[in-house]
Structure formats: structure tokens, C-alpha cells
Design a protein around this motif. Structure first.
Motif, mmCIF file in Angstrom:
data_model
loop_
_atom_site.group_PDB
_atom_site.id
_atom_site.type_symbol
_atom_site.label_atom_id
_atom_site.label_comp_id
_atom_site.label_asym_id
_atom_site.label_seq_id
_atom_site.Cartn_x
_atom_site.Cartn_y
_atom_site.Cartn_z
ATOM 1 N N GLY A 294 -0.708 -7.881 1.338
ATOM 2 C CA GLY A 294 0.710 -7.743 1.623
ATOM 3 C C GLY A 294 1.268 -6.448 1.057
ATOM 4 N N ARG A 295 0.828 -6.108 -0.123
ATOM 5 C CA ARG A 295 1.267 -4.857 -0.737
ATOM 6 C C ARG A 295 0.861 -3.655 0.123
ATOM 7 N NH1 ARG A 295 2.597 -4.767 -6.387
ATOM 8 N NH2 ARG A 295 2.578 -2.525 -6.001
ATOM 9 N N TYR A 296 -0.381 -3.678 0.576
ATOM 10 C CA TYR A 296 -0.865 -2.577 1.403
ATOM 11 C C TYR A 296 -0.161 -2.525 2.748
ATOM 12 C CZ TYR A 296 -4.502 -0.795 -1.615
ATOM 13 O OH TYR A 296 -5.168 -0.184 -2.651
ATOM 14 N N LEU A 297 0.087 -3.722 3.283
ATOM 15 C CA LEU A 297 0.758 -3.826 4.576
ATOM 16 C C LEU A 297 2.097 -3.116 4.536
ATOM 17 C CD1 LEU A 297 -0.665 -5.563 6.700
ATOM 18 C CD2 LEU A 297 0.957 -7.375 6.226
ATOM 19 N N ARG A 298 2.867 -3.383 3.486
ATOM 20 C CA ARG A 298 4.207 -2.830 3.384
ATOM 21 C C ARG A 298 4.196 -1.343 3.070
ATOM 22 N NH1 ARG A 298 4.632 -7.042 0.176
ATOM 23 N NH2 ARG A 298 4.253 -8.662 1.694
ATOM 24 N N GLU A 299 3.114 -0.884 2.477
ATOM 25 C CA GLU A 299 3.037 0.547 2.179
ATOM 26 C C GLU A 299 2.669 1.378 3.397
ATOM 27 O OE1 GLU A 299 0.470 1.449 -1.131
ATOM 28 O OE2 GLU A 299 1.650 0.146 -2.450
ATOM 29 N N LEU A 300 2.241 0.692 4.455
ATOM 30 C CA LEU A 300 1.792 1.384 5.654
ATOM 31 C C LEU A 300 2.908 2.146 6.355
ATOM 32 C CD1 LEU A 300 -1.125 0.902 5.835
ATOM 33 C CD2 LEU A 300 -0.736 -1.006 7.383
ATOM 34 N N VAL A 323 9.566 -4.235 12.330
ATOM 35 C CA VAL A 323 10.521 -3.738 11.350
ATOM 36 C C VAL A 323 11.206 -4.879 10.604
ATOM 37 C CG1 VAL A 323 12.711 -2.520 11.069
ATOM 38 C CG2 VAL A 323 10.946 -1.576 12.573
ATOM 39 N N ILE A 324 11.572 -5.927 11.320
ATOM 40 C CA ILE A 324 12.309 -7.004 10.654
ATOM 41 C C ILE A 324 11.397 -8.074 10.058
ATOM 42 C CG2 ILE A 324 14.311 -6.611 12.132
ATOM 43 C CD1 ILE A 324 13.644 -9.225 13.574
ATOM 44 N N ALA A 325 10.109 -8.028 10.374
ATOM 45 C CA ALA A 325 9.213 -9.078 9.869
ATOM 46 C C ALA A 325 8.287 -8.604 8.766
ATOM 47 C CB ALA A 325 8.380 -9.647 11.017
ATOM 48 N N GLN A 326 8.212 -7.303 8.571
ATOM 49 C CA GLN A 326 7.163 -6.766 7.706
ATOM 50 C C GLN A 326 7.198 -7.275 6.262
ATOM 51 O OE1 GLN A 326 7.331 -2.536 7.185
ATOM 52 N NE2 GLN A 326 9.562 -2.466 7.121
ATOM 53 N N GLU A 327 8.385 -7.535 5.750
ATOM 54 C CA GLU A 327 8.411 -7.965 4.347
ATOM 55 C C GLU A 327 8.075 -9.433 4.180
ATOM 56 O OE1 GLU A 327 12.329 -7.047 3.079
ATOM 57 O OE2 GLU A 327 13.167 -8.911 3.870
ATOM 58 N N LYS A 328 7.836 -10.107 5.289
ATOM 59 C CA LYS A 328 7.557 -11.530 5.189
ATOM 60 C C LYS A 328 6.107 -11.884 5.502
ATOM 61 C CE LYS A 328 12.250 -12.275 6.685
ATOM 62 N NZ LYS A 328 12.854 -12.633 5.386
#
Length: 445
Positions: A294-300, A323-328
Motif C-alpha cells: 500500500g505504501r508503494y502503491l501510493r508513492e507511485l 484518483v479517488i480510490a488510491q488511498e483506500k
RNA sequence: GCCCCCAUGGUCUAGCGGUCAUGACGCCGCCCUUUCACGGCGGAGAUCGUCGGUUCGAAUCCGACUGGGGGUACCA
């Protein structure tokens, strides 16, 4: 430095093998050395070309590129035979028809701790003569381990038909490839003296060794396809990112004095030394991998994450919902269950409808419909203001209004932000879904 | 059975003779808040496997034991 990864293609590449490959790769890149891939396909029953393909595929996905190879052990038969002859001529081997039962009988007679010594015969398999003395394995991770020769059986190094066996082939192949550091799983530690004996008989220098602790499943048992995401293939299917897998695997059994948990591959290359590999076996913990992923996903970043998600799902036009789902989401696989409704219509969750689209909920929903229909701009801030207006007018808790709307457009109680979702849907689609929910709810009631 | 390796919270890990035993995941609570998350703050959780020894002093050094793992194939 020359290192190698030498998997046997008897199935998919498992995370244990992936970690071994990673550590070898890190060592090579750290030292500016050479990473060699060798396929140990001399097991005539279990090795298949498909499995070789799977391994190459897994390494490619992990982005662990090799500099030489793949060398197929099976194609080196001639060279093996040649070395075998050298050994025979030097008097280091003898033919023996002794079977496993014979070896057992020998131990019954002499004591279980005594290594088998056969009598030379005219034909049969070829055994290596184990001389008197002891062999010390100098291990970069474990230090010195001494193996007294008296406990070692004269190992069979070739079958009667001349085909060679593992402990002989590895020694010769590592020697020919000028491997300087043999880094592999701990399951090979006990066999190392046999390989060292082959090298000694050949008068060759020995490489440095490092035996990595084994990986276990979440239940502490040996890792297998039954336990969690055991193969690289499966990791990919479950939506993990190769960079996250590298980070996780690197830290599974290796630690720095530094406390950092998120370590980029570049930093791993910079910091990795095999001497700091742990001696303890480790358990594969999917939850930690998920968190890290998840950490890597959001850093993408939105663009790259969208690219990967579109490749993963095989769908286009995902950017707004990404854009609206990435933090979840923690994995690529989490995306569609959460945001698929934005593209394919609401999910069907009867208990959510029952809970939120009751009389009260429908009334709120109807009022929301009014407010949204007359909105000038249909963007997230405007939608939010409209919804909050409804909350205020009705004098209820916010969720009394928001949850019915969520259920109406998503079909479930879990989704990205409600006004962001409405804005992504657009006014027409949003109103149509609300109408649908109102009609449906009426029918249910 | 025999040979070999290993042993710090549930999990991964720091520690290399003197620390209130480190950090991370997970778990719990609070904050944020439209659900779920993300993020922030705080907390619980370890007699450093056990026993003995060395030492003024051991998680750290030595030994035994226990537990786990690997090897013991004409598999790799």
C-alpha cells in the motif's frame, strides 16, 4: 564478484527462491559483479521446459536481471563426463553397486554415525572416495562449520550410466562459471562438504559460501503452495508490486542497523551485505507485505498507478476513479471491488439496502436528488455543499444522508469519498442511480 | 537413529559485556472524519527458550538441555 542463482525447474518459483535470487542479485549489483542464472534441470523426472519458462517469467517480473545465462545444466553433460574421468584417473572414485539398503546394513554393522565406505567393483554407480580428515565450511553468515569426514558417506556422484548427480554437477558448474560466492538456502548446508570434497579432489579453490535461513509459512510450517501467496506468480495475481515484494523480501531475513522499513531497491543495492543476513528462519507475513505494498502503491503517483491498474484489470479510462480510490487500497486487486461500481454500476448488497434505504433513508435520498438536480456545477465541492445542505435542513446526523446516497450509487456501504464518487459518475448517471435506488426501494417496501 | 544449523513481544528485526531491550507489521484507544481507509498521537504486548558456568556485571562469551528446522536419494 560472480554469484549465481541456480533453481531447479520443478515447479513455480516460490518466495524462498525469489528471495535467494534477490539476495544474489543485490550482492552482484552492490559489488558491481556478475549475476549468473543457471538452471539445474538434471532431475529427469521433474524438470520441464514450462517450469523453466515460469522461472524466467518470475525473475523478469521481479526485475532481477541476470548478466549471464541461463546456463542449462543438462547441456553440460559432456563436460561433466570429462571431469568425472579426471577424477577416476586420479583415483578419487570407484564403482559400486551398493544400494541404499546396503548402506543401511553397513551402518547397522559399524554404527549409525559412521559414513559408508564401499568396496570397489567392476561396475555400478560412481562413488567419491571420502578421505580422512574434516571439511570446514566457511560460511559468511554462520561462520565455520566443521564436518568430520568419518560421518560422511562416500557419495554417489554419477549413476551407472554415467549421468552425474547434483553434488557433483554443482561443484563443477560453479567452478567452470568461476563463481566466487555461492549464496543459497540453508537446506544446502549439509551437502556443502560433499561439493567441497569434489573441488578438493579436483585441486580447485573453493568459493565463499553463504547459506540463507529458510522461509516458513504463516503457521510455522514449511512454505508450500497450500500456505498463503507462496509463488511469485501468485503474488503478481494478487496485485502486489514487484518493488514492494523486493523490499519486503529483502527485509525478511536481512536487517540494517538503520531502522528504515521502506527501502527503495536502489538503497537496498547500496546497503545490502550478505554478512548481515540473519541466521534465523523467518515466516512469510502477508499482512506486512500488504501494508508495504500500500505504501508503494501510493508513492507511485496517479498516472503510474493508473497505468498499472489498467494493465492489471484490463480496463481503460480508470484515471478518475484511481484518483479517488488510491488511498483506500493496498494491492492492485483491491481496486476493482472498491471502485468497480463507478464503471459497471452498483454492486448488489441486500443487507446494505435494507439498512439504509428504509423510509427515512429514501426520504433523505429524494431530497438529495432534488438538490443535485438543480446544482450549477457538478464537482466534488459543490456536491458536498449540496449534501451538507440536506443534512442541515433535515436536522439529522450526516451519515443518515450520506450512507443512503452511498448505497444508492455504489450498492454497498464501502466506497471512495461520496462526493468525489458522485462527481466522477457525473450528474446524469448519479441521478439515474438514485432514481433506480428509490424505485427499487419502493418495490422492496 | 546419525550429522548439521537455529533460538529477542503473535510476526520480522536492532542489539555484539554495563540500554528504562530498538524499530516495523498486527492488535487496542484517541484525533481526523461521510463509510472504509490514509495520516497523526498514545498504549498493551519480551522473566531475551531453560538450566548451569565465566565475569564486579550478561540478550550479548562458554556448556548442557529443550524446542524448531535442514540433511542423511543412483532428487535438486
Amino acid at each position: 564478484m560472480r554469484v549465481r542463482f541456480a533453481p531447479s525447474p520443478t515447479g513455480a518459483l516460490h518466495i524462498g527462491g525469489a528471495r535467494t535470487a534477490l539476495y544474489n542479485w543485490l550482492m552482484a549489483r552492490h559489488a558491481g559483479g556478475t549475476f549468473v542464472l543457471r538452471v539445474e534441470d538434471t532431475d529427469r523426472e521433474r524438470s520441464t521446459p514450462e517450469n523453466v519458462g515460469q522461472i524466467l517469467d518470475a525473475l523478469r517480473w521481479l526485475e532481477l536481471d541476470f548478466d549471464e545465462g541461463p546456463i542449462l545444466q543438462s547441456e553440460r553433460a559432456e563436460r561433466h563426463a570429462e571431469v568425472l574421468r579426471t577424477l577416476e584417473e586420479g583415483g578419487h572414485t570407484y564403482h559400486s553397486t551398493a544400494t541404499a539398503q546396503d548402506v543401511r546394513a553397513y551402518k547397522d554393522r559399524h554404527g549409525a554415525e559412521w559414513g559408508f565406505r564401499g568396496e570397489p567393483e567392476a561396475d555400478g554407480a560412481i562413488r567419491l572416495r571420502v578421505p580422512e580428515g574434516a571439511t570446514v565450511v566457511h560460511d559468511l553468515i554462520r561462520g565455520d562449520t566443521t564436518f568430520a569426514h568419518e560421518h560422511l558417506d562416500d557419495p554417489v556422484i554419477a549413476r551407472a550410466d554415467g549421468s552425474v548427480l547434483y553434488n557433483f554437477a554443482v561443484a563443477v558448474d560453479d567452478l567452470d562459471a568461476a563463481i566466487t560466492h555461492v549464496v543459497r538456502g540453508e537446506d544446502h548446508l549439509s551437502n556443502t562438504p560433499k561439493q567441497l570434497l569434489v573441488l578438493a579432489a579436483l585441486g580447485a579453490d573453493q568459493p565463499a559460501y553463504a547459506h540463507l535461513p529458510l522461509l516458513h509459512g504463516p503457521d510455522g510450517k514449511k512454505l508450500s503452495k497450500r500456505h498463503g501467496a507462496a509463488s511469485v506468480q501468485e503474488l503478481r495475481e494478487r496485485g502486489f508490486l514487484p518493488e514492494a515484494v523486493r523490499n519486503y523480501l529483502a527485509l525478511l531475513g536481512w536487517g540494517d542497523t538503520d531502522d528504515e522499513t521502506i527501502v527503495s531497491t536502489d538503497d537496498l543495492v547500496r546497503r545490502f551485505t550478505v554478512e548481515r543476513v540473519s541466521r534465523n528462519p523467518a515466516r512469510f507475513d502477508v499482512d506486512k507485505l500488504r501494508w508495504m505494498n500500500g505504501r508503494y502503491l501510493r508513492e507511485l503517483g496517479e498516472e503510474e498507478l493508473t497505468r498499472r491498474l489498467e494493465a492489471y484489470t484490463g480496463r481503460d479510462g480508470l484515471r478518475p476513479s484511481v484518483v479517488i480510490a488510491q488511498e483506500k487500497i493496498q494491492t492492485l486487486a483491491d481496486f476493482w471491488p472498491l471502485a468497480g461500481f463507478l464503471h459497471d454500476g452498483p454492486a448488489d448488497d441486500p443487507s446494505a439496502r435494507e439498512r439504509w434505504l428504509d423510509e427515512e433513508g429514501r426520504a433523505a435520498l429524494a431530497e438529495v436528488r432534488e438538490a443535485l438536480a438543480t446544482l450549477d456545477a457538478f464537482d466534488a465541492p459543490s456536491v458536498e455543499a449540496a449534501l451538507r445542505g440536506v443534512v442541515e435542513r433535515r436536522g439529522v446526523k450526516a451519515k443518515q444522508v450520506f450512507q443512503p446516497v452511498r448505497v444508492a450509487i455504489a450498492g454497498t456501504t464501502v466506497s471512495p469519498g461520496i462526493w468525489e464518487s458522485l462527481a466522477v459518475l457525473g450528474r446524469d448517471e448519479a441521478l439515474s442511480r438514485i432514481d433506480g435506488a428509490l424505485g427499487q426501494a419502493v418495490r422492496i417496501a
